[in-house]
Design an enzyme around this catalytic site. Sequence first.
Site, PDB file in Angstrom:
ATOM      1  CD  GLU B  60     -18.426  20.976 -17.236  1.00  0.00           C
ATOM      2  OE1 GLU B  60     -17.745  20.015 -16.812  1.00  0.00           O
ATOM      3  OE2 GLU B  60     -19.575  20.839 -17.695  1.00  0.00           O
ATOM      4  CD  GLN B  82     -25.512  21.800 -21.318  1.00  0.00           C
ATOM      5  OE1 GLN B  82     -25.508  20.786 -20.638  1.00  0.00           O
ATOM      6  NE2 GLN B  82     -25.449  21.771 -22.621  1.00  0.00           N
ATOM      7  N   PRO B  89     -15.353  21.575 -12.287  1.00  0.00           N
ATOM      8  CG  PRO B  89     -16.278  19.730 -13.364  1.00  0.00           C
ATOM      9  CD  PRO B  89     -16.631  21.075 -12.802  1.00  0.00           C
ATOM     10  CG  HIS B 129     -29.632  22.093 -13.448  1.00  0.00           C
ATOM     11  ND1 HIS B 129     -29.678  20.965 -12.685  1.00  0.00           N
ATOM     12  CD2 HIS B 129     -29.179  21.705 -14.666  1.00  0.00           C
ATOM     13  CE1 HIS B 129     -29.290  19.929 -13.405  1.00  0.00           C
ATOM     14  NE2 HIS B 129     -28.979  20.350 -14.605  1.00  0.00           N
TER      15      HIS B 129
END
Lengths: 371, 326
Positions: B60, B82, B89, B129
Amino acid sequence: MEIRTFEIEPFTKEPYRLLDEEGKPLFDFEPEDFGLSKEFLLRLYKDILITREIDRMGWILVRQGKAYFYISIGGQETSHVASLYSLEKDDLVMPFYRTVPSLHVRGAKLEEIFAQIMGRASDPLKGRQMPGHFGKKDLNIFVLGSPVGLGHPVAMGVAMGIKYKKENKVIISYGGEGSTSEGHFHSAMNFASVFGLPLIIFIVNNQYAISVPRVKQTASETIAIKAKAYGAEGYYIDGNDALITYLVTKKCVNEARLNKRPFLIEAETYRFDPHSSADDDKKYRSREELEMWKRKDGLLRLKKYLEYLGIWNEEKDEVLKREIEEKLNKIVEEVEKIPFPEPRDMFYEVYVKTPWYLEEEYLELKKEMEE
Amino acid sequence: MAKMTIGEALRNALDIKLYEDERVLVFGEDVGKKGGVFTITEGLQDKYGEERVFDTPLDENGILGMAAGLALYGLRPVAEIQFIDFIWPGFDILISDIAKERFRSGGQFSVPLVIRSPYGGGVKGGLYHSQSPEAIFAHIPGLKVIIPSNPYDAKGLLISAIEDEDPVIFLEPKKIYFAFKEEVPEEKYTVPIGKAKVLREGKDLTIISYGYMIHECKKAVEELEKEGISCELIDLRTIIPFDGETILNSVAKTGRVMIVVEAPRINSFASELSAFISERAIFYLDAPVVRVTGFDTPFPYVLENIYMPSQKRILRACKKLLEGGF
């Protein structure tokens, strides 16, 4: 004239150099053998000297209370100036905070550099960053932030832009050896190698990241060898040798331009002053070590080489130093007359169009100031 | 007019911008051949080639660095993270570079980029997520933050975001990517950034929300209507810069406010809205401003249905608010 090819291999354990510490050639060569004219070397020397004088003035300004802070380049100017010389005008530069005094070789006006150091309204950055964060769009110099290593992945993105636009340019991204400890360095090298980008990461290894020495920064044999892991080439050079710094950077710049691939250069050098005006280097390094490195000074080494070539002497040096000093004094005097940025300036350019709540916050401040 | 899901509308927006503007580049992990884990970029690489729609290494920090550099250099990158949970990061680039570039350079440089990312819960994604970190981005001066709740807005707002001169975090509520279809014009149109939408006019209570939560709010509002309670429902759509005017007009009309977000309560964007209303409209208020939110825990996996605000919880809070019980 036949120009001697410069045979070097990446990943050496000892830095490449052409001049010894006394400015004498390590083997029998003339500068013209490498395509370097004497005029070129004189110009290079003068720019390294003026860079040192700008730096000296930066410290004076802090002592006089005319700048809040200063971050030095003293001792490592040669690596910055000589590498910047290897670029074409259209090439791009991602500086780091020690690069600034040397950016005048790219055409940055001294008035602008001092306006940045002194935070005046004529600073291209409008007094918004600490000294040493200069950048100028029309000179193809980007503006960096303070976090170390941040410039490398952003420069990688610019290199992607160069490739996408099918341009014949390169970008050089500067950083200290500490910047290679950050994940940013890894991201930039990895992406640049995977995508084949014209990026030169130029690491000015000045032996310390503030107080942490190189050996506590990385266990790898050299910084340059890290390139191997990314499928790129890395060159370890003596950053206090202007000739080798120019020639190796030029070689990498040419190849990056032609073949669209990244290079890593480690230029070994030393910072003579504390990290910044807010640092005390006596806490972490000996005076003996400092003196040892002062004997290896790149400015002094090039001066001795020019004397060896018979094109420079002490008298000319004194005259030039006096001229530079007078010029800088005059510029500082003029910059001092320029006001600080207006309070309203703070609310502009957070966004392209200032949102309603920032307009309101400005009005609150205005009222407060009028009371 | 075609009927599209949010996912299809987003893909359509990317298609339109890739077609009309060569500066637009779409990249991220798995966005190429695979078309993204949620298939939002499906087919775009085949249509526009690997130079314009491409996969990156799994990093990332690299993705955001590439986006920042491309934007600095005059291109219009649309980077996909994603899941928004994985952006950290790259947070240094986002907060230290992208958000501050225009300001720190004295207006010399800008970074007109879009970071698209699925966000929010409801798809059994567990605690890595499912997060709703919009308030974290909203706290950083220099970023714009957008969260659509329906296909029409998703397409129009994404086109606006790509055309915007400022960096935009575009959060896509993943639970409703393909949950329903609505009529969406196939041609290009934009929805303005910074404008909320009053989805339903009412006089007893104002509910402010965005993203998937709008749909739970709608169900609650319909229930209340059966009981003769009239709610005004505002879809904020843009978190930063938020539409203060629409909010205050509604508060002046109803005198009661509830804010519904998925994120944990403390320092959520609901907290900012609550403070904003309290500072500016306290004399219009007949009751304290109420926040209905996720709990101040990491997002749970199996228990997500009771973690996320539901029609039931919203309804219960509305009744309590109307009875003056808070």
